[in-house]
Motif scaffolding. Structure first.
Motif, PDB file in Angstrom:
ATOM      1  N   PRO A 365      21.615   3.306 -24.554  1.00  0.00           N
ATOM      2  CA  PRO A 365      21.409   1.858 -23.658  1.00  0.00           C
ATOM      3  C   PRO A 365      20.087   1.751 -23.738  1.00  0.00           C
ATOM      4  O   PRO A 365      19.774   0.498 -23.275  1.00  0.00           O
ATOM      5  N   ASP A 366      19.137   2.611 -23.704  1.00  0.00           N
ATOM      6  CA  ASP A 366      17.509   2.351 -23.843  1.00  0.00           C
ATOM      7  C   ASP A 366      17.162   1.385 -25.089  1.00  0.00           C
ATOM      8  O   ASP A 366      15.993   0.970 -25.179  1.00  0.00           O
ATOM      9  N   CYS A 367      17.840   1.532 -26.093  1.00  0.00           N
ATOM     10  CA  CYS A 367      17.741   0.840 -27.202  1.00  0.00           C
ATOM     11  C   CYS A 367      18.388  -0.637 -27.472  1.00  0.00           C
ATOM     12  O   CYS A 367      17.811  -1.554 -28.034  1.00  0.00           O
ATOM     13  N   TYR A 368      19.818  -0.598 -27.228  1.00  0.00           N
ATOM     14  CA  TYR A 368      20.918  -1.560 -27.177  1.00  0.00           C
ATOM     15  C   TYR A 368      21.830  -1.472 -26.117  1.00  0.00           C
ATOM     16  O   TYR A 368      22.213  -0.481 -25.914  1.00  0.00           O
ATOM     17  N   ASN A 369      22.072  -2.521 -25.193  1.00  0.00           N
ATOM     18  CA  ASN A 369      22.627  -2.286 -24.144  1.00  0.00           C
ATOM     19  C   ASN A 369      23.943  -3.304 -23.932  1.00  0.00           C
ATOM     20  O   ASN A 369      23.764  -4.317 -24.783  1.00  0.00           O
ATOM     21  N   ILE A 370      24.897  -3.309 -23.071  1.00  0.00           N
ATOM     22  CA  ILE A 370      25.671  -4.341 -22.850  1.00  0.00           C
ATOM     23  C   ILE A 370      26.179  -4.580 -21.411  1.00  0.00           C
ATOM     24  O   ILE A 370      26.066  -3.401 -20.530  1.00  0.00           O
ATOM     25  N   GLN A 371      26.277  -5.854 -20.867  1.00  0.00           N
ATOM     26  CA  GLN A 371      26.867  -5.820 -19.586  1.00  0.00           C
ATOM     27  C   GLN A 371      28.098  -6.926 -19.999  1.00  0.00           C
ATOM     28  O   GLN A 371      28.018  -8.080 -20.370  1.00  0.00           O
ATOM     29  N   ASP A 372      29.275  -6.296 -19.319  1.00  0.00           N
ATOM     30  CA  ASP A 372      30.498  -6.954 -19.435  1.00  0.00           C
ATOM     31  C   ASP A 372      30.986  -7.784 -18.108  1.00  0.00           C
ATOM     32  O   ASP A 372      30.871  -7.320 -17.169  1.00  0.00           O
ATOM     33  N   TYR A 373      31.710  -8.865 -18.272  1.00  0.00           N
ATOM     34  CA  TYR A 373      32.095  -9.687 -17.419  1.00  0.00           C
ATOM     35  C   TYR A 373      33.901  -9.954 -17.432  1.00  0.00           C
ATOM     36  O   TYR A 373      34.290 -11.198 -16.947  1.00  0.00           O
ATOM     37  N   GLY A 374      34.441  -8.973 -18.249  1.00  0.00           N
ATOM     38  CA  GLY A 374      35.809  -9.439 -18.186  1.00  0.00           C
ATOM     39  C   GLY A 374      36.256  -9.993 -19.812  1.00  0.00           C
ATOM     40  O   GLY A 374      36.341  -9.415 -20.523  1.00  0.00           O
ATOM     41  N   ASP A 375      36.139 -11.284 -19.628  1.00  0.00           N
ATOM     42  CA  ASP A 375      36.380 -12.026 -20.929  1.00  0.00           C
ATOM     43  C   ASP A 375      35.280 -12.372 -21.614  1.00  0.00           C
ATOM     44  O   ASP A 375      35.468 -13.526 -22.549  1.00  0.00           O
ATOM     45  N   TYR A 376      34.023 -12.039 -21.174  1.00  0.00           N
ATOM     46  CA  TYR A 376      32.831 -12.312 -21.942  1.00  0.00           C
ATOM     47  C   TYR A 376      31.713 -11.118 -21.639  1.00  0.00           C
ATOM     48  O   TYR A 376      31.847 -10.523 -20.830  1.00  0.00           O
ATOM     49  N   PHE A 377      30.814 -11.161 -22.321  1.00  0.00           N
ATOM     50  CA  PHE A 377      29.556 -10.012 -22.352  1.00  0.00           C
ATOM     51  C   PHE A 377      28.340 -10.361 -22.978  1.00  0.00           C
ATOM     52  O   PHE A 377      28.518 -11.327 -23.972  1.00  0.00           O
ATOM     53  N   TYR A 378      27.387  -9.780 -22.413  1.00  0.00           N
ATOM     54  CA  TYR A 378      25.849 -10.057 -23.126  1.00  0.00           C
ATOM     55  C   TYR A 378      25.671  -8.484 -23.796  1.00  0.00           C
ATOM     56  O   TYR A 378      26.133  -7.390 -23.145  1.00  0.00           O
ATOM     57  N   TYR A 379      24.998  -8.689 -24.671  1.00  0.00           N
ATOM     58  CA  TYR A 379      24.433  -7.152 -25.446  1.00  0.00           C
ATOM     59  C   TYR A 379      23.444  -7.461 -26.257  1.00  0.00           C
ATOM     60  O   TYR A 379      22.849  -8.635 -26.509  1.00  0.00           O
ATOM     61  N   GLY A 380      22.901  -6.403 -26.914  1.00  0.00           N
ATOM     62  CA  GLY A 380      21.701  -6.396 -27.709  1.00  0.00           C
ATOM     63  C   GLY A 380      20.672  -5.518 -27.249  1.00  0.00           C
ATOM     64  O   GLY A 380      20.604  -4.928 -26.267  1.00  0.00           O
ATOM     65  N   GLY A 381      19.484  -5.858 -28.106  1.00  0.00           N
ATOM     66  CA  GLY A 381      18.207  -5.197 -27.775  1.00  0.00           C
ATOM     67  C   GLY A 381      17.277  -4.960 -28.769  1.00  0.00           C
ATOM     68  O   GLY A 381      17.508  -5.368 -29.960  1.00  0.00           O
ATOM     69  N   PRO A 382      16.001  -4.402 -28.661  1.00  0.00           N
ATOM     70  CA  PRO A 382      14.916  -4.562 -29.478  1.00  0.00           C
ATOM     71  C   PRO A 382      14.940  -3.561 -30.367  1.00  0.00           C
ATOM     72  O   PRO A 382      13.964  -3.343 -31.515  1.00  0.00           O
ATOM     73  N   GLY A 383      15.740  -2.277 -29.901  1.00  0.00           N
ATOM     74  CA  GLY A 383      15.548  -1.058 -30.810  1.00  0.00           C
ATOM     75  C   GLY A 383      14.231  -0.340 -30.169  1.00  0.00           C
ATOM     76  O   GLY A 383      14.186  -0.273 -28.776  1.00  0.00           O
ATOM     77  N   ARG A 384      13.435   0.109 -31.033  1.00  0.00           N
ATOM     78  CA  ARG A 384      12.248   0.801 -30.639  1.00  0.00           C
ATOM     79  C   ARG A 384      11.474   0.226 -29.305  1.00  0.00           C
ATOM     80  O   ARG A 384      11.089  -1.030 -29.524  1.00  0.00           O
ATOM     81  N   ASN A 385      11.369   0.836 -28.522  1.00  0.00           N
ATOM     82  CA  ASN A 385      10.606   0.356 -27.123  1.00  0.00           C
ATOM     83  C   ASN A 385       9.984   1.697 -26.600  1.00  0.00           C
ATOM     84  O   ASN A 385      10.621   2.736 -26.978  1.00  0.00           O
ATOM     85  N   PRO A 386       9.172   1.639 -25.450  1.00  0.00           N
ATOM     86  CA  PRO A 386       8.625   2.712 -24.904  1.00  0.00           C
ATOM     87  C   PRO A 386       9.652   3.606 -24.244  1.00  0.00           C
ATOM     88  O   PRO A 386       9.625   4.984 -23.963  1.00  0.00           O
ATOM     89  N   ASN A 387      10.867   2.970 -23.892  1.00  0.00           N
ATOM     90  CA  ASN A 387      11.963   3.919 -23.451  1.00  0.00           C
ATOM     91  C   ASN A 387      13.070   4.388 -24.734  1.00  0.00           C
ATOM     92  O   ASN A 387      13.915   4.982 -24.454  1.00  0.00           O
ATOM     93  N   CYS A 388      12.644   3.965 -25.853  1.00  0.00           N
ATOM     94  CA  CYS A 388      13.474   4.121 -26.886  1.00  0.00           C
ATOM     95  C   CYS A 388      12.738   4.479 -28.032  1.00  0.00           C
ATOM     96  O   CYS A 388      12.408   3.678 -29.176  1.00  0.00           O
ATOM     97  N   PRO A 389      11.833   5.587 -27.972  1.00  0.00           N
ATOM     98  CA  PRO A 389      11.017   5.902 -29.004  1.00  0.00           C
ATOM     99  C   PRO A 389      11.419   6.225 -30.663  1.00  0.00           C
ATOM    100  O   PRO A 389      12.521   6.484 -30.488  1.00  0.00           O
TER     101      PRO A 389
END
Length: 389
Positions: A365-389
């Motif tokens: 989840p420090d590289c790519y994550n998701i937040q769900d709301y039942g019948d929809y969700f947001y997701y994604g991420g940048p990959g490498r970052n300070p929390n995802c070396p």
């Protein structure tokens, strides 16, 4: 054979290999009734619908094309604003449409070029998944496939619906990809996994560029020997003359700007031959995966999954900078993070309903994550970052 070596076909490929490539091209590229040059360099061939690649499959030699599904879920309706004759701006189109259309009675197929086969390393590998996947990545920390996904299971499934936000994520390495898709699954991750999939992808190793493209995929044996992307091997039966699998998608969403999406509808034709029909953008019945291809999906699915997937090759021992979705984390929300919405499944009672037997898959989840709301969700991420070396 390395991808780098493929760039010099005269020295790396001998006469035998070159002959194999030419023979494969003749087999893959069916005679065209019309050809259209796309602005992105693709050539789209309009192929007689009865001479499409699907019928090279031994299980489909005597197959009769089903031109329309006999089953639509309750509440399903076509969106006429996506009609080519409509005066409104279409929600979904492809770049090749700027230079022409295929006539009825044909299907559009992206022409395979010699360099496409050479990038695959061998004609036999063309269109296959280069790295086998694990649908339960939390069980395998070393798996190079990474996900942010939302899964519905615990029932029997005859189909699903989803609205998929469309972006152009960055990919770091030529052999890495970024995908937004759905999976309809039966079986386990051994040799019996059956899966049908579609969505959008950026895959330079497959297409030779970093464009966002519509894709299809299927496997009947956990990605080992059966199935492929798009129409690169026999299997999927296409009926639409308007949409080309593997072609560049337009328009695309921009960060904090206009947002675009594509609707996907899949359902098993329970009143017909049991084929799995795919409808895109509310009004295009693209075609179907014949039930004969699948030992398990010939009945029902066991799970439906939506979300993003990337390949992380960890070049230099670091996590890839290949993006998922918009390249931004789920918590950034509307107009910034990528989304899936209008999620529905067709359950064991053959009723269309919102997901309720759900969980999320976010192994990193420090590289790519998701937040769900039942019948929809947001997701994604940048990959490498300070929390995802």
């Amino acid at each position: 054979m390395s991808l780098a070596g493929n760039r010099n076909t005269n020295t790396i490929f001998g006469k035998k290999q070159k002959l194999e490539v030419q023979q494969q091209l003749k087999h893959i590229n069916k005679p065209a009734l019309k050809s259209i040059k796309s602005p992105d360099g693709d050539i789209i061939d309009c192929i007689d619908i009865y001479k499409q690649p699907a019928f090279d499959h031994p299980l489909l030699k005597n197959h009769t094309i089903q031109m329309r599904p006999s089953f639509y879920p309750e509440g399903f309706s076509f969106d006429e604003s996506n009609d080519a004759s409509s005066n409104s701006e279409p929600k979904f189109t492809q770049l090749w449409h700027l230079n022409g259309r295929c006539p009825e009675g044909t299907i559009p197929i992206r022409r395979t070029k010699e360099e496409d086969l050479l990038r695959a390393g061998s004609p036999a590998n063309y269109g296959r998944k280069k790295y086998l996947t694990n649908p339960n990545p939390q069980d395998d920390e070393e798996n190079i496939h990474e996900y942010a996904a939302y899964i519905e299971d615990g029932d029997r499934y005859y189909g699903m619906m989803a609205e998929m936000n469309v972006w152009n994520p960055h990919t770091q390495e030529r052999s890495e990809f970024s995908i937004s898709q759905f999976w309809i699954i039966a079986g386990t991750n051994g040799v019996d996994l059956n899966s049908i999939e579609a969505g959008t992808q950026v895959s330079e190793s497959l297409y030779g560029d970093k464009n966002t493209r519509l894709f299809l995929f299927w496997t009947a044996d956990a990605y080992h020997n059966t199935g492929c992307y798009n129409l690169m091997c026999p299997g999927f039966v296409q009926v639409s003359h308007q949409i080309a699998a593997g072609a560049t998608v337009s328009p695309l969403s921009t960060y904090n700007g206009p947002q675009y999406s594509v609707n996907f509808y899949v359902r098993r034709d329970i009143n017909g031959d049991g084929n799995w029909w795919l409808t895109i953008a509310d009004r295009f019945d693209l075609g179907y995966w014949p039930s004969a291809l699948f030992p398990l999906l010939s009945d029902t699915a066991e799970a439906v999954k939506w979300g993003g997937e990337v390949i992380n090759l960890r070049k230099g021992g670091q996590h890839t900078t290949t993006q998922m979705g918009s390249g931004h984390f789920a918590e950034e929300g509307p107009n910034k993070a990528s989304y899936f919405s209008n999620l529905n499944v067709i359950d064991g009672n053959k009723l269309l309903r919102a997901p309720w037997h759900t969980n999320t898959i976010t192994p990193k989840p420090d590289c790519y994550n998701i937040q769900d709301y039942g019948d929809y969700f947001y997701y994604g991420g940048p990959g490498r970052n300070p929390n995802c070396p």
